[in-house]
Motif scaffolding. Structure first.
Motif, PDB file in Angstrom:
ATOM      1  N   SER A 298      -0.614   3.653   0.546  1.00 19.44           N
ATOM      2  CA  SER A 298      -1.156   5.034   1.365  1.00 19.44           C
ATOM      3  C   SER A 298      -0.636   5.192   2.916  1.00 19.44           C
ATOM      4  O   SER A 298      -0.632   4.349   4.301  1.00 19.44           O
ATOM      5  N   LEU A 299      -0.857   6.845   3.413  1.00 22.73           N
ATOM      6  CA  LEU A 299       0.017   6.550   5.245  1.00 22.73           C
ATOM      7  C   LEU A 299      -1.068   5.960   6.030  1.00 22.73           C
ATOM      8  O   LEU A 299      -1.042   5.576   7.170  1.00 22.73           O
ATOM      9  N   GLY A 300      -2.988   6.157   5.924  1.00 23.29           N
ATOM     10  CA  GLY A 300      -3.822   6.024   6.840  1.00 23.29           C
ATOM     11  C   GLY A 300      -3.487   4.501   6.851  1.00 23.29           C
ATOM     12  O   GLY A 300      -3.752   3.572   8.416  1.00 23.29           O
ATOM     13  N   ASP A 301      -3.482   3.083   5.998  1.00 23.88           N
ATOM     14  CA  ASP A 301      -3.087   1.860   6.089  1.00 23.88           C
ATOM     15  C   ASP A 301      -2.377   1.979   6.737  1.00 23.88           C
ATOM     16  O   ASP A 301      -2.584   0.560   7.522  1.00 23.88           O
TER      17      ASP A 301
ATOM     18  N   THR B 133       0.712  -1.604   0.106  1.00 27.10           N
ATOM     19  CA  THR B 133       0.007  -0.023   0.203  1.00 27.10           C
ATOM     20  C   THR B 133       0.819   1.626  -0.084  1.00 27.10           C
ATOM     21  O   THR B 133       1.992   1.170   0.661  1.00 27.10           O
TER      22      THR B 133
ATOM     23  N   GLY C  31      -3.500  10.262  11.432  1.00 26.62           N
ATOM     24  CA  GLY C  31      -3.119   9.769  10.156  1.00 26.62           C
ATOM     25  C   GLY C  31      -4.628   9.104   9.576  1.00 26.62           C
ATOM     26  O   GLY C  31      -4.562   9.576   8.546  1.00 26.62           O
ATOM     27  N   PRO C  32      -5.042   8.203  10.017  1.00 29.63           N
ATOM     28  CA  PRO C  32      -5.739   7.532   9.873  1.00 29.63           C
ATOM     29  C   PRO C  32      -7.532   8.801   9.203  1.00 29.63           C
ATOM     30  O   PRO C  32      -8.029   8.181   9.185  1.00 29.63           O
TER      31      PRO C  32
ATOM     32  N   ILE D 166      -7.106  11.773   8.846  1.00 32.70           N
ATOM     33  CA  ILE D 166      -7.172  12.185   7.384  1.00 32.70           C
ATOM     34  C   ILE D 166      -7.180  11.400   6.527  1.00 32.70           C
ATOM     35  O   ILE D 166      -7.497  11.926   5.354  1.00 32.70           O
ATOM     36  N   ASP D 167      -6.671  10.566   5.821  1.00 33.16           N
ATOM     37  CA  ASP D 167      -6.583   9.567   5.078  1.00 33.16           C
ATOM     38  C   ASP D 167      -7.696   8.557   4.980  1.00 33.16           C
ATOM     39  O   ASP D 167      -9.347   8.415   3.699  1.00 33.16           O
ATOM     40  N   SER D 168      -8.305   8.330   6.155  1.00 36.75           N
ATOM     41  CA  SER D 168     -10.064   7.318   5.938  1.00 36.75           C
ATOM     42  C   SER D 168     -10.855   7.601   7.166  1.00 36.75           C
ATOM     43  O   SER D 168     -10.564   7.007   8.080  1.00 36.75           O
TER      44      SER D 168
ATOM     45  N   TYR E 146       1.060  10.953  14.691  1.00 36.23           N
ATOM     46  CA  TYR E 146       1.280  10.483  13.432  1.00 36.23           C
ATOM     47  C   TYR E 146      -0.448   9.568  13.617  1.00 36.23           C
ATOM     48  O   TYR E 146      -1.314   9.056  12.536  1.00 36.23           O
TER      49      TYR E 146
END
Length: 457
Positions: free
Chosen positions: A188-191, A186, A398-399, A401-403, A394
């Protein structure tokens, strides 16, 4: 630390990272992060030699001296106690007991690992485990300690079976699944952050000794020693276990398995496949016992400080165990068994926990200035708490913001909701009508007394 995580997290972590190589990197990174956090906690534990873990550190860091009597000083400590007692500690106990129950049911069905066990049977056994562990910890501290020592051997047995089985398979040339490397990783930073949630759940417990500092022998020596020996050992074990899983199962097969250790046992152990779920059951039972032991101490210390109802700070008149606090934690955990969604509970737990782990790093940094002259038997380089603080920010942000997920909003609102109880009942010291009679009732029912009435107080 070794409990349910290594038997439930590999699936979620591999799913979120998308590749074998990246998943192993995250597993190693989780171990390093836990080690750094634990080293910082070793300084906290030897600087503030009181039980209660983060709760005690927040009091000393954010509310030193006269600040503790202000309206704002004790708020971080109270909010941590509020969230931990009603969310973090009970959810941790519920996750471990549900995992214990799922693997216990699998003992009688090892031949068909893809067939899900009856949901009601899993929940009922999880309830039984919670009740049994609460009884053990309420009955005797020595008994709880002996149970922990005995079941630690079961944890290591489960790990040993998996590692040896994996080594045998690798020696036979089964490296095709590991050879996929970074394929499918992946971006994705959120993943990646939520993958850390899964991995860090397996390492959770790295801070548990800090909850019982008052009960440790030679804490200045034994606390850092336990961390420096234990964390690298567990990290190596977890990496070897994941390599072993992937020496036996493809990425797709691992993701399809609900109980990955059972699938591993069916592939490797043949007629002795029942040993795998049995060993995991014993391992998770020991982890649940340790969780209950430390959870009760946090509740006890918070109530002793006046941040929870008085009866939770009482101990049994003869056994000297904090039985009201243990029973309270078990009651909330029983409610959390009802939905039985382990994955959601882990995400909910990790998101909330790392808010306060970061807070503990901030408290340590502050105490470097507010307690300059205090004796520090153990001291970490200042960059360690700063780095862990940055990473914790983070992991929380992070999660979102990303998802963004609704669970993160629920967790945030639950933290803020604590203020509606703090101001009237803690700061203004209002009492609920009839609370005195209720306290007396529980004193008589549970045979508990305040600690300041004990002979050695």
């Amino acid at each position: 630390m070794i409990g349910s995580g290594i038997f439930v997290s590999p699936k979620g972590l591999l799913e979120r990272t998308g590749s074998v190589a990246l998943s192993l990197i995250v597993w190693a990174s989780c171990g390093i992060l836990s080690l750094l956090g634990a080293l910082a906690y070793a300084e906290l534990g030897t600087l503030v030699d009181a039980s209660g873990g983060e709760y005690s550190y927040f009091l000393e860091g954010f509310a030193p001296g006269k600040t503790r009597r202000t309206w704002w000083g004790p708020i971080p400590a109270f909010l941590y106690a509020w969230v931990s007692m009603f969310l973090l500690k009970p959810s941790s106990l519920a996750i471990i007991c549900l995992t214990c129950a799922e693997y216990f049911v699998r003992i009688f069905n090892t031949g068909s690992s893809d067939c899900a066990p009856p949901d009601l049977a899993v929940k009922l056994f999880a309830v039984f485990v919670i009740i049994l562990i609460t009884f053990i910890n309420s009955y005797s501290v020595n008994l709880a300690t002996k149970v922990q020592n005995i079941f630690t051997a079961a944890k290591l047995l489960a790990i040993l079976i998996i590692v040896i089985g994996g080594v045998v398979k690798l020696a036979q040339g089964n490296t095709q699944y590991l050879a996929t490397g970074f394929k499918g990783s992946t971006s994705s930073l959120g993943d990646i952050a939520t993958a850390f949630y899964s991995g860090l759940w397996a390492y959770d417990g790295w801070n548990n000794l800090n909850y019982v500092t008052e009960e440790l022998k030679k804490p200045y020596t034994n606390l850092p020693r336990a961390i420096i020996i234990g964390l690298p050992l567990v990290t190596v074990c977890y990496l070897l276990v994941n390599v072993s899983y992937l020496a036996v199962m493809s990425q797709e097969e691992l993701l399809a398995s609900e109980t990955v250790a059972v699938t591993f046992g069916n592939r490797v152990l043949g007629w002795a496949a029942f040993l795998m779920p049995l060993a995991v059951t014993l391992s998770t039972f020991g982890a649940a016992n340790g969780t209950a032991f430390t959870s009760g101490r946090l509740c006890f210390v918070a109530a002793r400080e006046g941040h929870m109802v008085d009866v939770l700070s009482y101990v049994h008149a003869k056994k000297l165990t904090p039985s009201p606090a243990l029973l309270f934690n078990a009651s909330i955990a029983l409610l959390m068994v009802i939905p039985s969604d382990i994955g959601s509970l882990i995400d909910f737990f990790s998101f909330t926990a790392w808010i306060f782990y970061g807070g503990a790093m901030a408290a340590l940094i502050i105490m470097r200035y507010t307690m300059k002259d205090a004796p520090r038997p153990y001291k970490v380089p200042i960059f360690i708490p700063i780095l862990v603080l940055i990473i914790s920010v983070y992991l929380v942000v992070g999660p979102i913001i990303d998802s963004p997920q609704i669970e993160y909003l629920y967790a945030s609102l639950f933290i803020v909701a604590g203020l509606f109880f703090y101001f009237p009942f803690v700061y203004m010291k209002k009492s609920i009508p009839g609370m005195g009679h209720l306290t007396t009732f529980f004193q008589l029912l549970l045979q508990v007394v305040p600690t300041n009435t004990m002979p050695d107080a």
